[in-house]
Design a protein around this motif. Structure first.
Motif, mmCIF file in Angstrom:
data_model
loop_
_atom_site.group_PDB
_atom_site.id
_atom_site.type_symbol
_atom_site.label_atom_id
_atom_site.label_comp_id
_atom_site.label_asym_id
_atom_site.label_seq_id
_atom_site.Cartn_x
_atom_site.Cartn_y
_atom_site.Cartn_z
ATOM 1 N N LEU A 165 0.667 -0.980 0.201
ATOM 2 C CA LEU A 165 -0.172 0.095 -0.012
ATOM 3 C C LEU A 165 0.493 1.026 0.056
ATOM 4 O O LEU A 165 0.562 2.099 -0.802
ATOM 5 N N ALA A 166 2.282 1.511 1.300
ATOM 6 C CA ALA A 166 2.752 2.769 0.740
ATOM 7 C C ALA A 166 3.380 2.871 -0.715
ATOM 8 O O ALA A 166 3.846 3.785 -1.225
ATOM 9 N N ASP A 167 3.673 1.528 -1.795
ATOM 10 C CA ASP A 167 4.561 2.014 -2.147
ATOM 11 C C ASP A 167 3.632 2.791 -4.142
ATOM 12 O O ASP A 167 3.510 3.535 -4.577
ATOM 13 N N ARG A 168 2.201 1.927 -3.710
ATOM 14 C CA ARG A 168 0.757 2.298 -4.260
ATOM 15 C C ARG A 168 0.764 3.557 -4.173
ATOM 16 O O ARG A 168 0.301 4.448 -4.738
ATOM 17 N N LEU A 169 1.008 4.401 -3.095
ATOM 18 C CA LEU A 169 0.659 5.868 -2.439
ATOM 19 C C LEU A 169 1.633 6.864 -2.691
ATOM 20 O O LEU A 169 0.834 7.174 -3.388
ATOM 21 N N ARG A 170 2.957 6.222 -3.224
ATOM 22 C CA ARG A 170 3.846 6.552 -3.512
ATOM 23 C C ARG A 170 3.963 7.285 -4.626
ATOM 24 O O ARG A 170 4.492 7.762 -5.870
ATOM 25 N N HIS A 171 3.550 5.834 -5.559
ATOM 26 C CA HIS A 171 3.496 6.583 -7.238
ATOM 27 C C HIS A 171 2.213 6.738 -7.474
ATOM 28 O O HIS A 171 2.298 7.944 -8.628
ATOM 29 N N LEU A 172 1.143 6.913 -6.703
ATOM 30 C CA LEU A 172 0.198 7.552 -6.970
ATOM 31 C C LEU A 172 0.189 9.433 -6.388
ATOM 32 O O LEU A 172 -0.605 10.203 -7.417
ATOM 33 N N ALA A 173 1.007 9.621 -6.175
ATOM 34 C CA ALA A 173 1.562 11.136 -5.507
ATOM 35 C C ALA A 173 2.380 11.634 -6.153
ATOM 36 O O ALA A 173 2.579 12.561 -6.188
ATOM 37 N N GLY A 174 2.758 10.586 -7.304
ATOM 38 C CA GLY A 174 4.135 11.348 -8.352
ATOM 39 C C GLY A 174 5.862 11.147 -7.384
ATOM 40 O O GLY A 174 6.355 11.949 -7.778
ATOM 41 N N ALA A 175 4.940 10.860 -5.983
ATOM 42 C CA ALA A 175 7.413 10.534 -5.839
ATOM 43 C C ALA A 175 7.958 9.501 -6.228
ATOM 44 O O ALA A 175 7.622 8.739 -6.719
ATOM 45 N N GLU A 176 8.707 9.342 -5.538
ATOM 46 C CA GLU A 176 9.586 8.337 -6.165
ATOM 47 C C GLU A 176 9.552 6.377 -5.916
ATOM 48 O O GLU A 176 8.628 6.460 -5.025
ATOM 49 N N ASN A 177 8.900 5.768 -7.187
ATOM 50 C CA ASN A 177 8.462 4.434 -6.450
ATOM 51 C C ASN A 177 9.907 3.398 -6.681
ATOM 52 O O ASN A 177 10.236 3.063 -7.788
ATOM 53 N N PRO A 178 10.200 3.648 -5.468
ATOM 54 C CA PRO A 178 11.474 2.028 -5.613
ATOM 55 C C PRO A 178 10.394 0.260 -5.918
ATOM 56 O O PRO A 178 9.676 0.195 -5.672
ATOM 57 N N GLN A 179 11.646 -0.522 -6.743
ATOM 58 C CA GLN A 179 10.790 -1.223 -7.086
ATOM 59 C C GLN A 179 10.922 -2.030 -5.535
ATOM 60 O O GLN A 179 11.538 -2.699 -5.663
ATOM 61 N N PRO A 180 9.925 -3.121 -5.705
ATOM 62 C CA PRO A 180 9.191 -3.989 -4.517
ATOM 63 C C PRO A 180 10.990 -5.153 -4.674
ATOM 64 O O PRO A 180 11.225 -5.665 -5.935
ATOM 65 N N SER A 181 11.694 -5.302 -3.582
ATOM 66 C CA SER A 181 13.172 -6.557 -3.647
ATOM 67 C C SER A 181 11.729 -7.649 -3.416
ATOM 68 O O SER A 181 10.446 -8.223 -3.924
ATOM 69 N N SER A 182 13.219 -9.135 -4.103
ATOM 70 C CA SER A 182 11.994 -10.282 -4.815
ATOM 71 C C SER A 182 12.265 -11.169 -3.608
ATOM 72 O O SER A 182 12.405 -12.216 -3.747
ATOM 73 N N GLU A 183 12.648 -10.211 -2.482
ATOM 74 C CA GLU A 183 12.942 -11.870 -1.757
ATOM 75 C C GLU A 183 11.427 -12.270 -1.059
ATOM 76 O O GLU A 183 10.329 -11.542 -1.477
ATOM 77 N N THR A 184 11.695 -13.907 -1.103
ATOM 78 C CA THR A 184 10.229 -14.637 -0.477
ATOM 79 C C THR A 184 10.925 -15.409 0.900
ATOM 80 O O THR A 184 12.735 -15.069 1.212
ATOM 81 N N SER A 185 10.179 -16.094 1.660
ATOM 82 C CA SER A 185 10.460 -16.106 2.884
ATOM 83 C C SER A 185 11.088 -18.461 2.247
ATOM 84 O O SER A 185 11.844 -18.937 2.815
ATOM 85 N N GLY A 186 11.283 -18.818 1.036
ATOM 86 C CA GLY A 186 12.215 -19.820 0.665
ATOM 87 C C GLY A 186 11.020 -20.679 0.614
ATOM 88 O O GLY A 186 11.523 -21.710 0.439
ATOM 89 N N SER A 187 10.146 -20.578 1.260
ATOM 90 C CA SER A 187 8.852 -21.377 0.140
ATOM 91 C C SER A 187 7.775 -21.243 -0.136
ATOM 92 O O SER A 187 7.090 -20.257 0.334
#
Length: 235
Positions: A129-151
Motif C-alpha cells: 500500500l505504501a508503494d502504491r500511494l507513493r506512485h499515485l502521489a508522483g513520488a519516487e517509487n523504488p522497485q519492490p524486492s523479490s525476497e521470499t521466505s524460501g517456501s
C-alpha cells in the motif's frame, strides 16, 4: 494408516473456515470439520493431528490468499475507487473474510506462530500500500524486492518491498525528513499503516454495528483520498 483419498487437505481447510465463522473458534473440533464435509474424524486427524495444527494451516491459507491478492497490486494500475470498493466488500457485515480474520487474530494472542504469520501478512499489506500511494502521489517509487521466505512465494516478516519499510524505520529513528517521500508531512509507510487500520476498524464496526452507513463512509473516504493525492502531486 492408509492415506485417505476421499477428500483433499484444502477441502478440509475450507470446511474449517466455515465452521469457525459459523460456530466460533472455541467450539471448533476436528470432529466438527469431519461432520461438516462428510468424512470420518480419522480422515481429518490424518492431515492435522491437532486443532492447533489445523488452525495454523487455516491461518497460512488465509495469508497466502491475501499475499497473492496484494501482490497483484504491484503489477497493475492502482485506482483509489477500486481499492476502496474492495475494502468495502471485504469489510461488510456479511464479510466472510473479516469474520474469519478477526477470529484468527483473537486466536493468535495465545499462539506465537499464528501471531507471526498474521504479522507478516499485515506488514506485507502495509508495504504494498505504501508503494502504491507513493506512485499515485508522483513520488519516487523504488522497485519492490523479490525476497521470499524460501517456501513458495510467501514473504518474510518484512514484505517483498521491505526496503521501503526499512527506509521508513531508518528515517524515523534518525529523525530525518525527506520531503519527497512524504504526503502532507507524513511518510507513505505511516499512511499505509493508518489506512489499513481504518479499513480493519471499519470492518469491526460493520460487524457489530448495523447502524453504520458503509456506503456513506466509503464514499466520503474516497473523496478525501482523491483530494489528498491530487493536492500532493507535483505540478
Amino acid at each position: 494408516m492408509a492415506k485417505p483419498n476421499v477428500v483433499s487437505k484444502q477441502e478440509l481447510i475450507e470446511a474449517a473456515k466455515q465452521c469457525i465463522v459459523e460456530q466460533g473458534l472455541e467450539k471448533l473440533t476436528l470432529k466438527m470439520v469431519a461432520e461438516r464435509i462428510g468424512v470420518t474424524q480419522g480422515t481429518v486427524y490424518y492431515h492435522f493431528q491437532t486443532k492447533d495444527r489445523l488452525m495454523l494451516d487455516v491461518v497460512k491459507d488465509v495469508c497466502e490468499r491475501s499475499w497473492n491478492e496484494f501482490s497483484a497490486l504491484q503489477t497493475k494500475e492502482f485506482v483509489v475507487s477500486e481499492a476502496l470498493g474492495a475494502a468495502k466488500e471485504r469489510g461488510g457485515p456479511d464479510s466472510f473474510f473479516h469474520r474469519l480474520f478477526l477470529s484468527l487474530v483473537v486466536f493468535s494472542l495465545k499462539h506465537e506462530e499464528t501471531r507471526k504469520e498474521l504479522g507478516a501478512l499485515i506488514s506485507f499489506e502495509n508495504g504494498v500500500l505504501a508503494d502504491r500511494l507513493r506512485h499515485l502521489a508522483g513520488a519516487e517509487n523504488p522497485q519492490p524486492s523479490s525476497e521470499t521466505s524460501g517456501s513458495g512465494d510467501r514473504p518474510k516478516t518484512d514484505p517483498p518491498n521491505g526496503e521501503t519499510t526499512r527506509r521508513g524505520r531508518q528515517e524515523a529513528e534518525s529523525g530525518t525528513d525527506d520531503a519527497d517521500d512524504r504526503l502532507m508531512g507524513m511518510s507513505f509507510e505511516v499512511w499505509a499503516v493508518v489506512i489499513n487500520a481504518i479499513f480493519d476498524g471499519l470492518a469491526v464496526q460493520s460487524l457489530v454495528s448495523p447502524a453504520l452507513d458503509g456506503n456513506k463512509v466509503f464514499t466520503e473516504l474516497g473523496r478525501f483520498f482523491e483530494r489528498l493525492l491530487r493536492e500532493a502531486k507535483p505540478e
